[in-house]
Write an enzyme that holds these catalytic residues in place. Structure first.
Site, PDB file in Angstrom:
ATOM      1  N   LYS A   1     -12.328  -9.627  -3.691  1.00 38.76           N
ATOM      2  CA  LYS A   1     -10.875  -9.399  -3.744  1.00 38.76           C
ATOM      3  C   LYS A   1     -10.338 -10.033  -5.033  1.00 38.76           C
ATOM      4  O   LYS A   1     -11.092 -10.297  -5.953  1.00 38.76           O
ATOM      5  CB  LYS A   1     -10.221  -9.972  -2.486  1.00 38.76           C
ATOM      6  CG  LYS A   1     -10.622  -9.232  -1.210  1.00 38.76           C
ATOM      7  CD  LYS A   1     -10.097  -7.803  -1.219  1.00 38.76           C
ATOM      8  CE  LYS A   1     -10.511  -7.037   0.031  1.00 38.76           C
ATOM      9  NZ  LYS A   1     -10.154  -5.621  -0.064  1.00 38.76           N
TER      10      LYS A   1
ATOM     11  N   SER B   1       0.839  -1.213   0.000  1.00 41.81           N
ATOM     12  CA  SER B   1       0.000   0.000   0.000  1.00 41.81           C
ATOM     13  C   SER B   1       0.868   1.255   0.000  1.00 41.81           C
ATOM     14  O   SER B   1       0.611   2.214  -0.733  1.00 41.81           O
ATOM     15  CB  SER B   1      -0.882   0.022   1.249  1.00 41.81           C
ATOM     16  OG  SER B   1      -1.821  -1.020   1.194  1.00 41.81           O
TER      17      SER B   1
ATOM     18  N   SER C   1     -13.597   0.746   2.733  1.00 43.27           N
ATOM     19  CA  SER C   1     -12.562   0.513   1.721  1.00 43.27           C
ATOM     20  C   SER C   1     -11.573   1.663   1.668  1.00 43.27           C
ATOM     21  O   SER C   1     -11.933   2.804   1.354  1.00 43.27           O
ATOM     22  CB  SER C   1     -13.205   0.329   0.344  1.00 43.27           C
ATOM     23  OG  SER C   1     -12.211   0.449  -0.661  1.00 43.27           O
TER      24      SER C   1
ATOM     25  N   GLY D   1      -5.811  -3.968  -8.017  1.00 39.56           N
ATOM     26  CA  GLY D   1      -6.975  -3.146  -7.687  1.00 39.56           C
ATOM     27  C   GLY D   1      -6.569  -1.802  -7.102  1.00 39.56           C
ATOM     28  O   GLY D   1      -7.206  -0.779  -7.360  1.00 39.56           O
TER      29      GLY D   1
ATOM     30  N   ASP E   1      -6.776  -8.314   4.344  1.00 34.22           N
ATOM     31  CA  ASP E   1      -6.036  -9.175   3.411  1.00 34.22           C
ATOM     32  C   ASP E   1      -5.478 -10.431   4.088  1.00 34.22           C
ATOM     33  O   ASP E   1      -4.893 -11.289   3.420  1.00 34.22           O
ATOM     34  CB  ASP E   1      -4.875  -8.393   2.782  1.00 34.22           C
ATOM     35  CG  ASP E   1      -5.379  -7.309   1.830  1.00 34.22           C
ATOM     36  OD1 ASP E   1      -6.489  -7.458   1.290  1.00 34.22           O
ATOM     37  OD2 ASP E   1      -4.652  -6.317   1.623  1.00 34.22           O
TER      38      ASP E   1
ATOM     39  N   ARG F   1     -12.504 -14.846  -1.955  1.00 32.52           N
ATOM     40  CA  ARG F   1     -11.604 -15.512  -0.997  1.00 32.52           C
ATOM     41  C   ARG F   1     -12.331 -16.427  -0.022  1.00 32.52           C
ATOM     42  O   ARG F   1     -11.689 -17.302   0.577  1.00 32.52           O
ATOM     43  CB  ARG F   1     -10.758 -14.468  -0.252  1.00 32.52           C
ATOM     44  CG  ARG F   1      -9.692 -13.895  -1.161  1.00 32.52           C
ATOM     45  CD  ARG F   1      -8.764 -12.921  -0.462  1.00 32.52           C
ATOM     46  NE  ARG F   1      -7.691 -12.562  -1.383  1.00 32.52           N
ATOM     47  CZ  ARG F   1      -6.932 -11.486  -1.270  1.00 32.52           C
ATOM     48  NH1 ARG F   1      -7.110 -10.657  -0.260  1.00 32.52           N
ATOM     49  NH2 ARG F   1      -5.979 -11.246  -2.159  1.00 32.52           N
TER      50      ARG F   1
HETATM   51  C1  S3P Z   1      -5.609  -1.491  -0.061  1.00 30.31           C
HETATM   52  C2  S3P Z   1      -6.865  -1.557   0.487  1.00 30.31           C
HETATM   53  C3  S3P Z   1      -7.607  -2.812   0.652  1.00 30.31           C
HETATM   54  C4  S3P Z   1      -6.708  -4.029   0.493  1.00 30.31           C
HETATM   55  C5  S3P Z   1      -5.758  -3.901  -0.661  1.00 30.31           C
HETATM   56  C6  S3P Z   1      -4.878  -2.675  -0.498  1.00 30.31           C
HETATM   57  C7  S3P Z   1      -4.962  -0.161  -0.193  1.00 30.31           C
HETATM   58  O1  S3P Z   1      -8.617  -2.890  -0.331  1.00 30.31           O
HETATM   59  O2  S3P Z   1      -7.480  -5.199   0.349  1.00 30.31           O
HETATM   60  O3  S3P Z   1      -4.933  -5.034  -0.763  1.00 30.31           O
HETATM   61  O4  S3P Z   1      -3.737  -0.099  -0.427  1.00 30.31           O
HETATM   62  O5  S3P Z   1      -5.657   0.849  -0.039  1.00 30.31           O
HETATM   63  P1  S3P Z   1     -10.095  -2.273  -0.086  1.00 30.31           P
HETATM   64  O6  S3P Z   1      -9.950  -0.818   0.044  1.00 30.31           O
HETATM   65  O7  S3P Z   1     -10.876  -2.657  -1.306  1.00 30.31           O
HETATM   66  O8  S3P Z   1     -10.603  -2.952   1.154  1.00 30.31           O
END
Ligand code: S3P
Length: 439
Positions: free
Chosen positions: A347, A23, A168, A95, A320, A351
């Site tokens: 995800k 992140s 999120s 994502g 995660d 999952r």
């Molecule tokens: C993330 C947020 C999470 C996480 C992803 C990384 C981020 O997703 O699952 O691996 O870096 O902001 P969500 O915001 O969809 O929960």
């Protein structure tokens, strides 16, 4: 597809370091690309997801290079000065790259097309399309609000006040990043707190944010038309990657392992709390700060785990880590119940379904509910493992592959994973490191 059988060969010991936080790595490349001048990034995760972000930032006009000693150098183009990309932005499996960049580009006056792999192309983008449309951007998405999609940014965009309908960090960050290049103040209301790296890092880069609380909700306001300053970013180790080694050491008898430099931000550290609640021996040694984030070295010893009910309120801080928590639960004494995990269905794979099928194939007792799994553990007995000729399906999901690799270490006959290639999206050195500490 590269199938691989993971078997136990002994306790995990010694010390190791996991790669940089995913992140924080994505955000460091993006924010450095918005500052005029040179930023440096140490400890960047060099996984495929982050490299997709690096490639996209180059297409948008930033200079992004890997320098000596793995220090990355980014010459930013400046906020509002990004260039229209002439080719589609290929987000691969990521994502985070997709949703954060959609936010950033929503307040730039040009078009951009986003494409991704089969997994990413099935994931919902309406959750960002909705608020970004309110800010003035327009979208042509594939049916169901998925990639490939074309975005047309708005200049100027309009500031909004937006309450997140799902917990999120990606959606929160998309709106805040759109707000960066929008006149006025853009506000996000978070009923449930999610990872706060965007807020911390944007503040570090010189943006003006105000963070408060009202009626138990987190209110984050960002002042637009920010002037970001280049930074020296040091990326701490990724707690989500560390989680695989934490669980491996807990379930393999005789293990005593130190994982150094693990990010311990409370919005990320739920897995440590959950595993301790199950009886896991995890000591946080030498707590300190790295790059504005709390980190510690984690000493993890093999432990007799007990099944438990995981509080759904912990979910955002370990979203995660559920796949590998399910593996720990499969080896625990008694039953572990999880709920409130609908988000796990959208995800990199579904999952809940993928882990239920994978663990059952490896001989665990699992019941799949709509919003969680119930797992009846072996009480420390090894799992039987996957039958000869059968392999668990990872469905282009790195965390499924790594979780089931960990399950293999505590199995009689080994666990065969159908495809280990997705591991390179977040943890390219995983197999090598796993082979190191005795496993
Ligand atoms: C993330 C947020 C999470 C996480 C992803 C990384 C981020 O997703 O699952 O691996 O870096 O902001 P969500 O915001 O969809 O929960």
């Amino acid at each position: 597809m590269a199938s691989y059988t993971f078997q136990s060969s002994g306790p995990l010991g010694g010390r190791l370091r996991v790669p940089g936080d995913k992140s924080i790595s994505h955000r460091s490349l993006m924010f450095a690309s918005l500052a005029v001048g040179e930023s440096t990034i140490e400890g960047l995760l060099e996984g495929e997801d982050v490299l997709a972000t690096a490639a996209a930032m180059r297409q948008l006009g930033a200079q992004v290079e890997r320098g000596e000693g793995s220090v990355w150098r980014v010459h930013g183009a400046g906020l509002g000065s990004l260039l229209e990309p002439h080719q589609a932005l290929d987000m691969g499996n990521s994502g985070t790259s997709t949703r954060l960049l959609m936010g950033l580009l929503a307040s730039h006056g040009f078009k951009a097309t986003f494409v991704g792999d089969a997994s990413l192309s099935g994931r919902p983008m309406n959750r960002v399309i909705e608020p970004l449309s309110q800010m003035g951007a327009s979208f042509e998405a594939s049916s169901g609000g998925t990639l490939p999609l074309m975005l047309r940014g708005a200049l100027p965009a309009v500031p909004i006040r937006y309450r997140l309908p799902v917990a999120s960090a990606q959606v929160k960050s998309a709106v805040l990043l759109a707000g960066l290049n929008t006149p006025g103040i853009t506000t996000v209301i978070e009923p449930v707190a999610t990872r706060d790296h965007t807020e911390r890092m944007l503040t570090g880069f010189g943006a003006k944010l105000e963070i408060g609380e009202e009626d138990g909700e987190r209110i984050i306001a960002i002042h637009g038309e920010a002037d970001l300053q280049p930074q020296r970013v040091v990326v701490p180790g990724d707690p989500s990657s560390a989680a695989f080694f934490i669980v491996a050491a807990l379930i393999v008898p005789g293990s005593d392992l130190v994982i150094e430099n693990v990010g311990m931000n409370t919005t990320r550290a739920g897995i440590v709390e959950a595993l301790r609640q199950m009886g896991g021996s995890i000591d946080a040694l030498n707590p300190r700060e790295v790059g504005g984030e709390p980190v510690a070295d984690l000493r993890v010893r093999h432990s007799a785990l007990t099944g438990t009910e995981i509080d759904p309120a912990l979910a955002p801080s370990m979203i995660d880590e559920f796949p590998v928590l399910f593996v720990a639960a499969a080896l625990a004494d008694g039953t572990t119940v999880t709920s409130g995990l609908e988000e796990l269905r959208v995800k990199e794979s579904d999952r809940l379904a993928t882990m239920a099928a994978a663990l059952k194939l490896a001989g665990a007792r699992v019941v799949e509910d709509e919003d969680g799994l119930t797992i009846h553990g072996t009480g420390g007995e090894k799992l039987p493992g996957t039958p000869e000729g059968a392999a668990v399906e990872t469905r282009l999901d790195h965390r499924i592959a790594m979780s089931m690799a960990v399950a293999g270490l505590a199995s009689r006959d080994g666990v065969t994973v159908d495809d280990t290639a997705p591991i390179a999206t977040s943890f390219p050195t995983f197999v090598e490191l796993l082979a190191g500490p005795g496993a």
